[in-house]
Motif scaffolding. Structure first.
Motif, PDB file in Angstrom:
ATOM      1  N   VAL A   1       0.829  -1.204   0.000  1.00 46.91           N
ATOM      2  CA  VAL A   1       0.000   0.000   0.000  1.00 46.91           C
ATOM      3  C   VAL A   1       0.864   1.255   0.000  1.00 46.91           C
ATOM      4  O   VAL A   1       0.790   2.073  -0.916  1.00 46.91           O
ATOM      5  CB  VAL A   1      -0.974   0.002   1.206  1.00 46.91           C
ATOM      6  N   ILE A   2       1.702   1.396   1.016  1.00 46.73           N
ATOM      7  CA  ILE A   2       2.513   2.610   1.125  1.00 46.73           C
ATOM      8  C   ILE A   2       3.576   2.636   0.031  1.00 46.73           C
ATOM      9  O   ILE A   2       3.779   3.662  -0.628  1.00 46.73           O
ATOM     10  CB  ILE A   2       3.149   2.730   2.523  1.00 46.73           C
TER      11      ILE A   2
ATOM     12  N   THR B   1       3.684   1.122  -2.986  1.00 46.25           N
ATOM     13  CA  THR B   1       3.157   1.380  -4.336  1.00 46.25           C
ATOM     14  C   THR B   1       2.553   2.776  -4.446  1.00 46.25           C
ATOM     15  O   THR B   1       2.613   3.391  -5.505  1.00 46.25           O
ATOM     16  CB  THR B   1       2.112   0.321  -4.736  1.00 46.25           C
ATOM     17  N   SER B   2       1.982   3.298  -3.361  1.00 45.67           N
ATOM     18  CA  SER B   2       1.451   4.671  -3.393  1.00 45.67           C
ATOM     19  C   SER B   2       2.568   5.688  -3.572  1.00 45.67           C
ATOM     20  O   SER B   2       2.360   6.738  -4.178  1.00 45.67           O
ATOM     21  CB  SER B   2       0.689   4.979  -2.107  1.00 45.67           C
ATOM     22  N   SER B   3       3.739   5.395  -3.043  1.00 42.33           N
ATOM     23  CA  SER B   3       4.855   6.348  -3.142  1.00 42.33           C
ATOM     24  C   SER B   3       5.430   6.433  -4.558  1.00 42.33           C
ATOM     25  O   SER B   3       6.132   7.392  -4.878  1.00 42.33           O
ATOM     26  CB  SER B   3       5.962   5.965  -2.170  1.00 42.33           C
TER      27      SER B   3
ATOM     28  N   GLN C   1       4.061   7.198  -7.262  1.00 44.58           N
ATOM     29  CA  GLN C   1       3.543   8.312  -8.057  1.00 44.58           C
ATOM     30  C   GLN C   1       4.234   9.636  -7.742  1.00 44.58           C
ATOM     31  O   GLN C   1       4.006  10.618  -8.427  1.00 44.58           O
ATOM     32  CB  GLN C   1       2.041   8.430  -7.872  1.00 44.58           C
ATOM     33  N   TYR C   2       5.080   9.651  -6.714  1.00 43.05           N
ATOM     34  CA  TYR C   2       5.768  10.882  -6.325  1.00 43.05           C
ATOM     35  C   TYR C   2       7.246  10.807  -6.684  1.00 43.05           C
ATOM     36  O   TYR C   2       7.822   9.730  -6.773  1.00 43.05           O
ATOM     37  CB  TYR C   2       5.626  11.122  -4.813  1.00 43.05           C
TER      38      TYR C   2
ATOM     39  N   CYS D   1       3.687   9.922   6.117  1.00 37.78           N
ATOM     40  CA  CYS D   1       3.454   8.551   6.588  1.00 37.78           C
ATOM     41  C   CYS D   1       4.022   8.349   7.987  1.00 37.78           C
ATOM     42  O   CYS D   1       3.368   7.751   8.850  1.00 37.78           O
ATOM     43  CB  CYS D   1       4.078   7.545   5.620  1.00 37.78           C
TER      44      CYS D   1
END
Length: 131
Positions: A58-59, A61-63, A65-66, A78
């Motif tokens: 979660v964290i 794969t979410s990162s 995009q940045y 986070c």
């Protein structure tokens, strides 16, 4: 393997939580030392397959995009949210302990927590064994 580990971990933790009995008016002598409490918290956090999956899946794969400064701000956010959440849990636990001196309310909370853990394990098991 991680899904199976999470399934087994939640089954076990649910069983331990269901069978735990809060002590009435627990004295300072019976409590964990700060060192033992930190070691227990680290073991539960680091050996929890669900937490590892959340961190990476979660964290992590979410990162993706940045980039640059935004990635550093995402990381700081986070970390801040994690610290706020766990400090809030510690404060709530302390307040709960002072309100529930008999241990009856904690027994109910433990039973509800165990059911939630078993429900999550059931979900993992359904995903694991359906493939």
């Amino acid at each position: 393997v991680m899904m199976a580990g999470g399934f087994l971990f939640l089954l076990y933790m649910g069983w331990v939580t269901w069978n735990s009995r809060p002590k009435e008016n627990q004295t300072e002598k019976n409590r964990f030392t700060a060192k033992k409490q930190a070691a227990f918290a680290a073991a539960v956090s680091l050996l929890n397959p669900h937490a590892i999956l959340d961190t990476i899946g979660v964290i992590g794969t979410s990162s993706l995009q940045y980039s640059g400064l935004e990635k550093w701000l995402f990381m700081a956010g986070c970390i801040a949210v994690s610290w706020i959440w766990f400090i809030s849990l510690a404060i709530a636990g302390r307040l709960f302990q002072s309100i529930d001196t008999s241990g009856r309310l904690m027994l109910i909370v433990n039973k509800c927590s165990a059911v939630v853990m078993w429900a999550a394990a059931g979900y993992f098991g359904a995903l694991l064994f359906s493939n």
